[in-house]
Design an enzyme around this catalytic site. Structure first.
Site: not given
Ligand code: PSU
Ligand code: MN
Length: 309
Positions: A27, A89, A109, A141, A143-145, A162
């Site tokens: 990435e 991003k 990602v 919130d 992540s779209a990951d 993390k």
């Protein structure tokens, strides 16, 4: 085909595709938003070298000049590294916009998985995946990951996620969405700077061949979606857990005070922790990415040994 007109596959990657050789997708948000210049450039080059040394071909992915680039030249990597956070991003949502406006889009990602799958590259190495943010029960919130992992057939080698995130909710979300999380030689979900999070995994794998077999079975059964291969940071590079946790707490409160939200949260927190640890976290970050790149290359090689791959 129409789709091909959007893609720019480097000759090195095209050659590997033509020869049915193992490739590792990489990435670029980690370059633009995950590390400062020049360490971001040096790391991206070292990661590519680590993949090559292991016997696979690296394919760093970004959107440049309205082309989806699969395999960047050193000049392109340097351009992305120098532009840093002025790159956009780019997650799933952002791909068409960046293709339209011609800005540099560095892929998360999620976006890297989409593009890797388009190019028929099933293995991808990164540092850490996005996840469910702390407080997501209020902010939503996530992540779209994580959504991407539920639908796109790419194996993502990472050092877990993390602890700026809610790791327990992240694992719950992945389970709900049918995403396997394989602990590589561990039964605990790794927490990026730390090899342990206190959260148990149900699945442990011990070799690249075992991962390759797992992928063959999952995708052979048409169980769509990605797989997280959680590869702990080597112990000699691990950070002090208490210290990192203190920095995260302070970072999150500064973030709230400054009104930082949405897609700016992850880059803000990465930068904050790096400054607070005076670069120690950056060192750990670089080492764990290299460690993931080597494992991803071994997995890509093992996967290619199968006749149906
Ligand atoms: N976590 C890290 N380093 C990173 C990222 C996450 O430790 O560089 C980047 C990855 O590109 C990941 C993205 O896909 O941040 C997730 O951002 P968000 O939480 O906004 O979805
Ligand atoms: Mn988000």
């Amino acid at each position: 085909m129409y789709m091909q007109s959007y893609l720019n596959i480097s000759s090195e990657v095209q050659h590997a595709l033509d020869q049915n050789q193992p490739i590792v997708a990489l990435e670029s948000t980690i370059i633009s938003h995950g590390m400062p210049y020049p360490q971001n450039f040096e790391t991206a080059c070292m990661v590519e070298k680590a993949v090559r040394d292991q016997g696979a071909t690296p394919a760093t992915i970004a959107i440049i000049d309205s082309k989806i680039c699969i395999g960047l030249s050193n000049e392109q990597i340097e351009r992305v590294a120098k532009e840093g956070i002025s790159c956009v991003k780019c997650s799933r949502r952002d791909i068409p916009e960046i293709m339209l406006n011609g800005k540099i889009g560095t892929t998360t990602v999620a976006a890297t998985m989409i593009i890797a799958a388009l190019a028929k590259i099933p293995v991808f190495a990164t540092g850490g995946i996005g996840g469910v943010h702390r407080g997501a029960e209020k902010t939503m919130d996530i992540s779209a990951d994580l959504q991407e992992l539920s639908m796109t057939n790419v194996a993502v080698v990472c050092a877990g996620a993390k602890s700026i995130l809610d790791l327990s909710m992240t694992l719950e979300y992945l389970e709900t969405n049918g995403v396997p999380v394989l602990g590589y030689k561990t039964s605990e979900f790794p927490a990026f700077f730390n090899s342990k999070s206190g959260l148990n995994l149900t699945q442990t794998v011990n070799s690249p061949d075992e991962v390759a077999n797992f992928l063959r079975i999952k995708w052979g059964l048409k169980l769509k979606g990605g797989v997280v291969i959680a590869n702990p940071i080597p112990s000699k590079y691990e950070a002090d857990y208490g210290l990192i946790e203190d920095h995260i707490k302070n970072g999150l409160s500064e973030m709230k005070e400054r009104g930082i939200m949405g897609k700016d949260i992850t880059p803000f927190m990465l930068d904050y922790i790096e400054k607070q640890t005076k670069g120690l976290s950056l060192k750990a970050n670089i080492q764990l990415v290299l460690n993931n790149a080597r494992l991803a290359a071994d997995i890509a090689i093992a996967y290619k040994k199968s006749p149906q791959a």
